[in-house]
Motif scaffolding. Structure first.
Motif, PDB file in Angstrom:
ATOM      1  N   PRO A 141       5.622   4.617  10.924  1.00  0.00           N
ATOM      2  CA  PRO A 141       5.555   3.385  11.451  1.00  0.00           C
ATOM      3  C   PRO A 141       4.550   2.463  10.838  1.00  0.00           C
ATOM      4  CG  PRO A 141       5.742   4.854  13.163  1.00  0.00           C
ATOM      5  CD  PRO A 141       5.237   5.754  11.946  1.00  0.00           C
ATOM      6  N   SER A 142       3.440   2.861  10.604  1.00  0.00           N
ATOM      7  CA  SER A 142       2.485   1.920   9.999  1.00  0.00           C
ATOM      8  C   SER A 142       2.662   1.393   8.658  1.00  0.00           C
ATOM      9  CB  SER A 142       0.736   2.809   9.909  1.00  0.00           C
ATOM     10  OG  SER A 142       0.542   3.156  11.101  1.00  0.00           O
ATOM     11  N   ASN A 143       3.702   1.867   8.028  1.00  0.00           N
ATOM     12  CA  ASN A 143       4.122   1.372   6.641  1.00  0.00           C
ATOM     13  C   ASN A 143       5.651   1.048   6.823  1.00  0.00           C
ATOM     14  OD1 ASN A 143       1.749   1.166   4.424  1.00  0.00           O
ATOM     15  ND2 ASN A 143       1.403   3.379   5.564  1.00  0.00           N
ATOM     16  N   ASP A 144       6.339   1.184   8.000  1.00  0.00           N
ATOM     17  CA  ASP A 144       7.668   0.874   8.086  1.00  0.00           C
ATOM     18  C   ASP A 144       8.343   1.438   7.041  1.00  0.00           C
ATOM     19  OD1 ASP A 144       9.631  -0.114   9.417  1.00  0.00           O
ATOM     20  OD2 ASP A 144       9.565  -2.300   8.345  1.00  0.00           O
ATOM     21  N   ASN A 203       3.899  -1.812  14.985  1.00  0.00           N
ATOM     22  CA  ASN A 203       2.874  -0.939  15.589  1.00  0.00           C
ATOM     23  C   ASN A 203       1.457  -1.597  15.723  1.00  0.00           C
ATOM     24  OD1 ASN A 203       1.958  -0.431  13.218  1.00  0.00           O
ATOM     25  ND2 ASN A 203       1.931   1.894  13.609  1.00  0.00           N
ATOM     26  N   GLY A 204       1.408  -2.907  14.960  1.00  0.00           N
ATOM     27  CA  GLY A 204       0.425  -3.779  14.888  1.00  0.00           C
ATOM     28  C   GLY A 204      -0.455  -3.748  13.770  1.00  0.00           C
ATOM     29  N   ARG A 205      -0.034  -2.499  12.919  1.00  0.00           N
ATOM     30  CA  ARG A 205      -1.011  -2.319  11.591  1.00  0.00           C
ATOM     31  C   ARG A 205      -0.460  -3.295  10.455  1.00  0.00           C
ATOM     32  NH1 ARG A 205      -3.226   2.957  12.018  1.00  0.00           N
ATOM     33  NH2 ARG A 205      -4.170   2.703  10.081  1.00  0.00           N
ATOM     34  N   ILE A 206      -1.496  -3.567   9.686  1.00  0.00           N
ATOM     35  CA  ILE A 206      -1.098  -4.463   8.717  1.00  0.00           C
ATOM     36  C   ILE A 206      -0.879  -3.722   7.249  1.00  0.00           C
ATOM     37  CG2 ILE A 206      -2.030  -6.277   7.049  1.00  0.00           C
ATOM     38  CD1 ILE A 206      -1.816  -7.056   9.947  1.00  0.00           C
ATOM     39  N   ILE A 207       0.522  -4.122   6.761  1.00  0.00           N
ATOM     40  CA  ILE A 207       0.976  -3.633   5.633  1.00  0.00           C
ATOM     41  C   ILE A 207       0.621  -4.762   4.426  1.00  0.00           C
ATOM     42  CG2 ILE A 207       2.900  -2.726   4.374  1.00  0.00           C
ATOM     43  CD1 ILE A 207       4.223  -2.568   6.866  1.00  0.00           C
ATOM     44  N   GLU A 208      -0.146  -4.224   3.414  1.00  0.00           N
ATOM     45  CA  GLU A 208      -0.607  -5.012   2.368  1.00  0.00           C
ATOM     46  C   GLU A 208       0.109  -4.808   1.040  1.00  0.00           C
ATOM     47  OE1 GLU A 208      -4.957  -4.035   2.369  1.00  0.00           O
ATOM     48  OE2 GLU A 208      -5.250  -6.210   3.238  1.00  0.00           O
ATOM     49  N   ASP A 209      -0.162  -5.891   0.182  1.00  0.00           N
ATOM     50  CA  ASP A 209       0.365  -5.817  -1.175  1.00  0.00           C
ATOM     51  C   ASP A 209       1.793  -6.138  -1.243  1.00  0.00           C
ATOM     52  OD1 ASP A 209      -2.247  -5.390  -2.347  1.00  0.00           O
ATOM     53  OD2 ASP A 209      -2.044  -3.235  -2.065  1.00  0.00           O
ATOM     54  N   ILE A 210       2.328  -6.865  -0.043  1.00  0.00           N
ATOM     55  CA  ILE A 210       3.518  -6.829  -0.161  1.00  0.00           C
ATOM     56  C   ILE A 210       4.139  -8.101  -1.178  1.00  0.00           C
ATOM     57  CG2 ILE A 210       5.257  -8.382   1.421  1.00  0.00           C
ATOM     58  CD1 ILE A 210       4.623  -5.682   2.459  1.00  0.00           C
ATOM     59  N   ILE A 211       5.176  -7.549  -1.741  1.00  0.00           N
ATOM     60  CA  ILE A 211       6.031  -8.521  -2.657  1.00  0.00           C
ATOM     61  C   ILE A 211       6.759  -9.665  -1.733  1.00  0.00           C
ATOM     62  CG2 ILE A 211       7.678  -8.647  -4.658  1.00  0.00           C
ATOM     63  CD1 ILE A 211       7.350  -5.457  -4.914  1.00  0.00           C
ATOM     64  N   GLN A 212       6.469 -10.918  -2.356  1.00  0.00           N
ATOM     65  CA  GLN A 212       7.614 -12.050  -1.543  1.00  0.00           C
ATOM     66  C   GLN A 212       8.447 -12.254  -2.685  1.00  0.00           C
ATOM     67  OE1 GLN A 212       5.175 -15.328  -0.138  1.00  0.00           O
ATOM     68  NE2 GLN A 212       7.231 -16.607  -0.600  1.00  0.00           N
ATOM     69  N   THR A 213       9.634 -12.601  -2.226  1.00  0.00           N
ATOM     70  CA  THR A 213      10.840 -12.943  -3.214  1.00  0.00           C
ATOM     71  C   THR A 213      11.673 -13.975  -2.510  1.00  0.00           C
ATOM     72  OG1 THR A 213      12.573 -12.167  -4.443  1.00  0.00           O
ATOM     73  CG2 THR A 213      12.198 -11.069  -2.438  1.00  0.00           C
TER      74      THR A 213
END
Length: 391
Positions: A141-144, A203-213
């Protein structure tokens, strides 16, 4: 200090170096109501493709080739939950659909955790319209992210090769394949609009380095692959920014391939993700209580004041200290006197989410340095992280 009143804490100051895109981001399930090496699929051979008509541009030919070669590796996932009728009898209910990408010939499929969350049963529809019951291999869940599996003969599935998210450039062409609103294997194209975004998991955790498109993705696209012009999966489509639930406005987000590789590696080998653990329990964020630092005569106005640590945790063994007293702020009683956590491995910490994100960068056994304020003296405390207890 476990008998002290637990203090609810809020996310506060967000550092300028991070961009948290959490306002009105929408998971993309369509609702009707260093781990061990993983052998990822290479480009499949022998797939027959229709010959494109003459007069097409090079980009059109590339789009057609990528779609014909890899869209058979994108599946539709339907989830069923249990509802109750008027007489409170359990009734199966189709609750949503999402997408997934086949990653090997053993029937493993990567998708988003929010696609399969809470499902009683999972049904995967392949491009040939055949339907197969799936089981959850593991989820994080922390990284979906989640991995599910169907039982089909080897050689029947087309796998989508996993690329890398290293070296991606803003402006680079991308292709998204998924099942928006249940419309199977829909292709949209666009470019990488930005890199290094951050979104918040459920769950409130932050997922980083996301790609925006800006490639159009909509509800139902969750779990589908984001591909580069070579047909390699560089991300898993996960969320969109959608004011007033209006669908795609050209701002979509994908979990990067390197995160997918790391997380699914654990899920395939152990069934869960081996997160590092510091072992700090409750904290009081000084920024949430203006004047508290001054009242306590602290030499800082930011940081997380530790209320307690878990017994026999890395934090407790390293000697990090919890609260020793209480003060009244308005109608609230706050535990105070504990170490004030200022930095983790030299990076300033301003919220619990930031601390969790930094800890997640490491693995069990890593030795890190936690900087705290103790008795108005700044000290560095070495801590050896451990594997987080399974929940």
């Amino acid at each position: 200090m476990k008998n002290l009143i637990k203090v609810a804490f809020l996310s506060s100051i967000i550092t300028a170096a991070m961009v948290y895109v959490i306002l009105e981001w929408k998971p993309l399930r369509s609702d009707f109501s260093q781990p061990p090496e993983v052998s990822w699929a290479s480009a499949p051979a022998g797939i027959s493709m229709a010959v494109p008509p003459p007069g097409l541009s090079e980009e059109e030919r590339n789009n057609i080739e990528i779609y014909q070669r890899y869209s058979p590796g994108v599946v539709n996932i339907t989830t069923t939950t249990i509802g109750y009728d008027f007489f409170l009898r359990p009734v199966p209910m189709e609750s949503g659909t999402g997408s997934g990408a086949v990653i090997d010939d053993q029937g493993h499929i990567v998708t988003n955790f929010h696609v399969v969350r809470g499902a009683e049963t999972l049904e995967v529809t392949l491009p040939d319209k055949s339907k197969h019951e799936a089981r959850v291999v593991g989820a994080d869940p922390s990284n979906d992210l989640a991995v599910i599996q169907i039982n089909v003969p080897r050689g029947r599935l087309t796998s989508v090769p996993l690329g890398t998210s290293k070296g991606l450039q803003v402006g680079q062409k991308v292709l998204a394949i998924g099942n928006p609103y249940g419309l199977e294997r829909t292709l949209t194209t666009g470019v990488i609009s930005s890199l290094g975004r951050s979104i918040q998991a459920e769950n409130g955790r932050i997922i980083e380095d996301i790609i925006q498109t800006d490639a159009a993705i909509n509800p139902g696209n969750s779990g589908g692959p984001l591909l580069n012009s070579q047909g390699q999966m560089i991300g898993i489509n996960t969320a969109i920014y959608s004011p007033s639930n209006s669908g795609s406005v050209g701002i979509g987000f994908a979990i990067p391939a390197d995160t997918v590789r790391r997380i699914t590696g654990d899920l395939l080998t152990t069934g869960y993700v081996r997160h590092a653990w510091l072992g700090i329990g409750s904290t009081v964020n000084l920024a949430d209580f203006p004047g508290l630092a001054n009242a306590l005569r602290l030499n800082t106005e930011r940081g997380l004041m530790i209320v307690d640590t878990y017994q026999n945790s890395p934090a407790s063994r390293a000697g990090l200290r919890g609260a020793t007293d209480e003060v009244r702020i308005g109608r609230r009683r706050l535990p105070v006197g504990g170490d004030v956590l200022l930095e983790f491995q030299g990076k300033a910490i301003n919220s619990v989410q930031e601390l969790a994100t930094e800890v997640d960068r490491y693995k069990a056994g890593d030795r890190v340095t936690v900087t705290v304020l103790r008795g108005n003296r700044k000290i560095d405390v070495p801590v050896t992280l451990e594997e987080a207890p399974r929940q």
